[in-house]
Scaffold this motif. Structure first.
Motif, PDB file in Angstrom:
ATOM      1  N   CYS A 161       3.719  13.075  -1.453  1.00  0.00           N
ATOM      2  CA  CYS A 161       2.430  13.630  -1.039  1.00  0.00           C
ATOM      3  C   CYS A 161       2.608  15.138  -0.867  1.00  0.00           C
ATOM      4  N   TYR A 162       1.536  15.912  -1.148  1.00  0.00           N
ATOM      5  CA  TYR A 162       1.627  17.371  -1.136  1.00  0.00           C
ATOM      6  C   TYR A 162       0.468  17.960  -0.340  1.00  0.00           C
ATOM      7  N   LEU A 163       0.796  18.959   0.465  1.00  0.00           N
ATOM      8  CA  LEU A 163      -0.220  19.660   1.251  1.00  0.00           C
ATOM      9  C   LEU A 163      -0.135  21.147   0.953  1.00  0.00           C
TER      10      LEU A 163
ATOM     11  N   TRP B 110       0.843  -1.197   0.000  1.00  0.00           N
ATOM     12  CA  TRP B 110       0.000   0.000   0.000  1.00  0.00           C
ATOM     13  C   TRP B 110       0.880   1.250   0.000  1.00  0.00           C
ATOM     14  N   SER B 111       0.515   2.230  -0.836  1.00  0.00           N
ATOM     15  CA  SER B 111       1.156   3.544  -0.779  1.00  0.00           C
ATOM     16  C   SER B 111       0.134   4.523  -0.210  1.00  0.00           C
ATOM     17  N   CYS B 112       0.546   5.277   0.795  1.00  0.00           N
ATOM     18  CA  CYS B 112      -0.399   6.108   1.544  1.00  0.00           C
ATOM     19  C   CYS B 112       0.067   7.554   1.659  1.00  0.00           C
TER      20      CYS B 112
ATOM     21  N   ARG C  71       7.563  20.020  11.011  1.00  0.00           N
ATOM     22  CA  ARG C  71       6.808  19.457  12.137  1.00  0.00           C
ATOM     23  C   ARG C  71       5.868  18.341  11.692  1.00  0.00           C
ATOM     24  N   MET C  72       5.559  18.286  10.412  1.00  0.00           N
ATOM     25  CA  MET C  72       4.695  17.231   9.876  1.00  0.00           C
ATOM     26  C   MET C  72       5.506  16.133   9.186  1.00  0.00           C
ATOM     27  N   GLY C  73       6.810  16.167   9.348  1.00  0.00           N
ATOM     28  CA  GLY C  73       7.656  15.178   8.698  1.00  0.00           C
ATOM     29  C   GLY C  73       7.835  15.440   7.215  1.00  0.00           C
ATOM     30  N   ALA C  74       7.761  16.692   6.816  1.00  0.00           N
ATOM     31  CA  ALA C  74       7.826  17.071   5.405  1.00  0.00           C
ATOM     32  C   ALA C  74       8.812  18.225   5.233  1.00  0.00           C
ATOM     33  N   HIS C  75       8.839  18.793   4.037  1.00  0.00           N
ATOM     34  CA  HIS C  75       9.636  19.984   3.758  1.00  0.00           C
ATOM     35  C   HIS C  75       8.907  20.793   2.697  1.00  0.00           C
TER      36      HIS C  75
ATOM     37  N   GLN D 225       5.762  19.059   1.155  1.00  0.00           N
ATOM     38  CA  GLN D 225       5.972  17.823   0.402  1.00  0.00           C
ATOM     39  C   GLN D 225       6.620  16.780   1.301  1.00  0.00           C
ATOM     40  N   MET D 226       6.152  15.539   1.195  1.00  0.00           N
ATOM     41  CA  MET D 226       6.760  14.435   1.929  1.00  0.00           C
ATOM     42  C   MET D 226       6.718  13.195   1.073  1.00  0.00           C
ATOM     43  N   LYS D 227       7.565  12.204   1.397  1.00  0.00           N
ATOM     44  CA  LYS D 227       7.541  10.946   0.681  1.00  0.00           C
ATOM     45  C   LYS D 227       6.324  10.138   1.103  1.00  0.00           C
ATOM     46  N   LYS D 228       5.826   9.363   0.179  1.00  0.00           N
ATOM     47  CA  LYS D 228       4.684   8.505   0.496  1.00  0.00           C
ATOM     48  C   LYS D 228       5.036   7.518   1.600  1.00  0.00           C
ATOM     49  N   ILE D 229       4.039   7.103   2.333  1.00  0.00           N
ATOM     50  CA  ILE D 229       4.199   6.098   3.379  1.00  0.00           C
ATOM     51  C   ILE D 229       3.795   4.756   2.795  1.00  0.00           C
ATOM     52  N   TYR D 230       4.692   3.767   2.900  1.00  0.00           N
ATOM     53  CA  TYR D 230       4.404   2.440   2.323  1.00  0.00           C
ATOM     54  C   TYR D 230       4.129   1.446   3.445  1.00  0.00           C
ATOM     55  N   LEU D 231       3.006   0.733   3.294  1.00  0.00           N
ATOM     56  CA  LEU D 231       2.591  -0.256   4.292  1.00  0.00           C
ATOM     57  C   LEU D 231       2.487  -1.633   3.677  1.00  0.00           C
TER      58      LEU D 231
END
Length: 241
Positions: free
Chosen positions: A118-120, A104-106, A142-146, A235-241
């Motif tokens: 992922c982008y916010l 899964w990519s999340c 603070r959200m684990g992104a840049h 921007q952050m890398k996708k979370i893989y499960l």
């Protein structure tokens, strides 16, 4: 009268300084031996070359080790920061992956997926939606992104579909000095993938970059002072499960 013949006795003594022979005194021999032994002995050329080569290799290894250690430390810090972050809700998509234990990519809720990231986008309703470049980067961290890193027109076109054309958004590009541009994630600044507006960058005093849409010019980059308050994209890398 008979002539008289006189004989004289002549003796020849062998002397040490006679012609044809030469012997040195013991003192002279010792002096010559001392002079011979005192001559400096220089290393041969191949040995000197080998020592220089080993020194250069040692310096190269040391520099490589320092660079590797810095990157490794940075990675550990990022992992440590991400470990303390909990996303309450994830939106996941099943993937065909070679990673046997990852199916899964999340992306966290409200983040938009594209490629491996992922982008916010900060919204008009966000209380802290506008901030300086430094504060915007801290907010993403603070959200684990840049802040947003752009490496292709396709990526920028995807992002701009979610942006307000009347606003400006900080991205993760900044001037480290003398117009040397650097992305916040340390990826190289690609000269073939840059999207500056015409006439930009325009000032040495404007060291941070926004993505904006001036009238009738389309989306592009503009350098501005870093202390101005603007919206931003994380921007952050996708979370893989």
């Amino acid at each position: 009268m008979a002539s008289e013949i006189t004989y004289a006795e002549v003796k020849f003594n062998n002397e040490s300084n006679s012609l044809g022979t030469y012997s040195e005194s013991p003192a002279a021999t010792r002096e010559k031996r001392v002079r011979h032994l005192s001559k400096p002995v220089f290393p041969s050329l191949p040995f000197t070359f080998l020592m220089v080569l080993l020194l250069l290799l040692a310096i190269t290894f040391l520099v490589a080790f320092i660079i590797y250690f810095q990157k490794y430390s940075q990675l550990l810090e990022e992992k440590k920061a991400i470990k303390g972050i909990t996303h309450n809700e994830l939106n996941c998509t099943k993937i065909n992956s070679r990673m046997e234990d990852k199916v899964w990519s999340c992306c966290p809720k409200d983040w938009k997926p594209f490629g491996s990231h992922c982008y916010l986008v900060s919204t008009l309703t966000s209380a802290d939606s506008a901030a300086s470049w430094k504060e915007s980067e801290k907010k993403c961290s603070r959200m684990g992104a840049h802040l947003l890193v752009i490496h292709s027109k396709e990526e920028q076109d995807f992002i701009t579909k979610s942006l307000d054309a009347g606003a400006a958004y900080f991205i993760g590009l900044w001037d480290t000095g003398h117009r040397q541009w650097q992305w916040v994630d340390q990826t190289p600044y690609n000269e073939s993938a840059k999207f500056w507006h015409k006439g930009e960058p325009s000032s040495d005093n404007e060291k941070c970059v926004i993505l904006n849409h001036p009238w009738n010019t389309g989306w592009g980059w503009n350098d501005i002072p870093c202390n101005l308050n603007q919206k931003s994209v994380c921007q952050m890398k996708k979370i893989y499960l």
